[in-house]
Design a protein around this motif. Sequence first.
Motif, PDB file in Angstrom:
ATOM      1  N   SER A  83     -16.908  -5.937   1.705  1.00  0.00           N
ATOM      2  CA  SER A  83     -15.773  -5.057   1.438  1.00  0.00           C
ATOM      3  C   SER A  83     -15.174  -4.619   2.768  1.00  0.00           C
ATOM      4  N   LEU A 140       0.816  -1.208   0.000  1.00  0.00           N
ATOM      5  CA  LEU A 140       0.000   0.000   0.000  1.00  0.00           C
ATOM      6  C   LEU A 140       0.854   1.263   0.000  1.00  0.00           C
ATOM      7  N   THR A 141       0.382   2.289  -0.707  1.00  0.00           N
ATOM      8  CA  THR A 141       1.007   3.606  -0.669  1.00  0.00           C
ATOM      9  C   THR A 141       0.039   4.632  -0.081  1.00  0.00           C
ATOM     10  N   LEU A 154      -9.053  -4.312  -5.509  1.00  0.00           N
ATOM     11  CA  LEU A 154      -8.457  -3.408  -4.544  1.00  0.00           C
ATOM     12  C   LEU A 154      -8.441  -2.001  -5.136  1.00  0.00           C
ATOM     13  N   ALA A 155      -9.203  -1.098  -4.525  1.00  0.00           N
ATOM     14  CA  ALA A 155      -9.247   0.284  -4.977  1.00  0.00           C
ATOM     15  C   ALA A 155      -8.268   1.089  -4.133  1.00  0.00           C
ATOM     16  N   THR A 156      -7.336   1.789  -4.817  1.00  0.00           N
ATOM     17  CA  THR A 156      -6.330   2.589  -4.125  1.00  0.00           C
ATOM     18  C   THR A 156      -6.296   3.992  -4.722  1.00  0.00           C
ATOM     19  N   ILE A 157      -5.519   4.862  -4.088  1.00  0.00           N
ATOM     20  CA  ILE A 157      -5.316   6.191  -4.646  1.00  0.00           C
ATOM     21  C   ILE A 157      -3.951   6.209  -5.352  1.00  0.00           C
ATOM     22  N   PRO A 172      -3.372   2.770   5.421  1.00  0.00           N
ATOM     23  CA  PRO A 172      -2.039   2.568   4.847  1.00  0.00           C
ATOM     24  C   PRO A 172      -1.026   1.970   5.816  1.00  0.00           C
ATOM     25  N   ALA A 223     -10.884  -3.055  -0.269  1.00  0.00           N
ATOM     26  CA  ALA A 223     -10.918  -4.366  -0.925  1.00  0.00           C
ATOM     27  C   ALA A 223     -12.379  -4.789  -1.045  1.00  0.00           C
ATOM     28  N   TYR A 250     -12.408  -1.385   4.431  1.00  0.00           N
ATOM     29  CA  TYR A 250     -11.521  -0.234   4.303  1.00  0.00           C
ATOM     30  C   TYR A 250     -10.189  -0.611   4.945  1.00  0.00           C
ATOM     31  N   PRO A 257      -4.491   4.755   1.614  1.00  0.00           N
ATOM     32  CA  PRO A 257      -5.654   3.962   2.008  1.00  0.00           C
ATOM     33  C   PRO A 257      -6.209   3.171   0.823  1.00  0.00           C
ATOM     34  N   ALA A 258      -6.970   2.113   1.128  1.00  0.00           N
ATOM     35  CA  ALA A 258      -7.525   1.254   0.080  1.00  0.00           C
ATOM     36  C   ALA A 258      -8.847   0.651   0.536  1.00  0.00           C
TER      37      ALA A 258
END
Length: 59
Positions: A35, A6-7, A55-58, A40, A12, A37, A9-10
Amino acid sequence: MRQFTLTGPAIAICTAGGFLVAGAGSSVALKRGESVYITPDEGTLTFAGAGEVFLATIP
């Protein structure tokens, strides 16, 4: 088993099957439709299971 570092928050999201998502401080079992939250500070995530998880990340 797959890993992702991780870089930021994400989130899943499990869309099929089931997965165990484990980080540095905690782990959670996800099944279809669930899902979680992820902060990081979990560092590197490990995904184990069968099915489909996104996996949704920024950036």
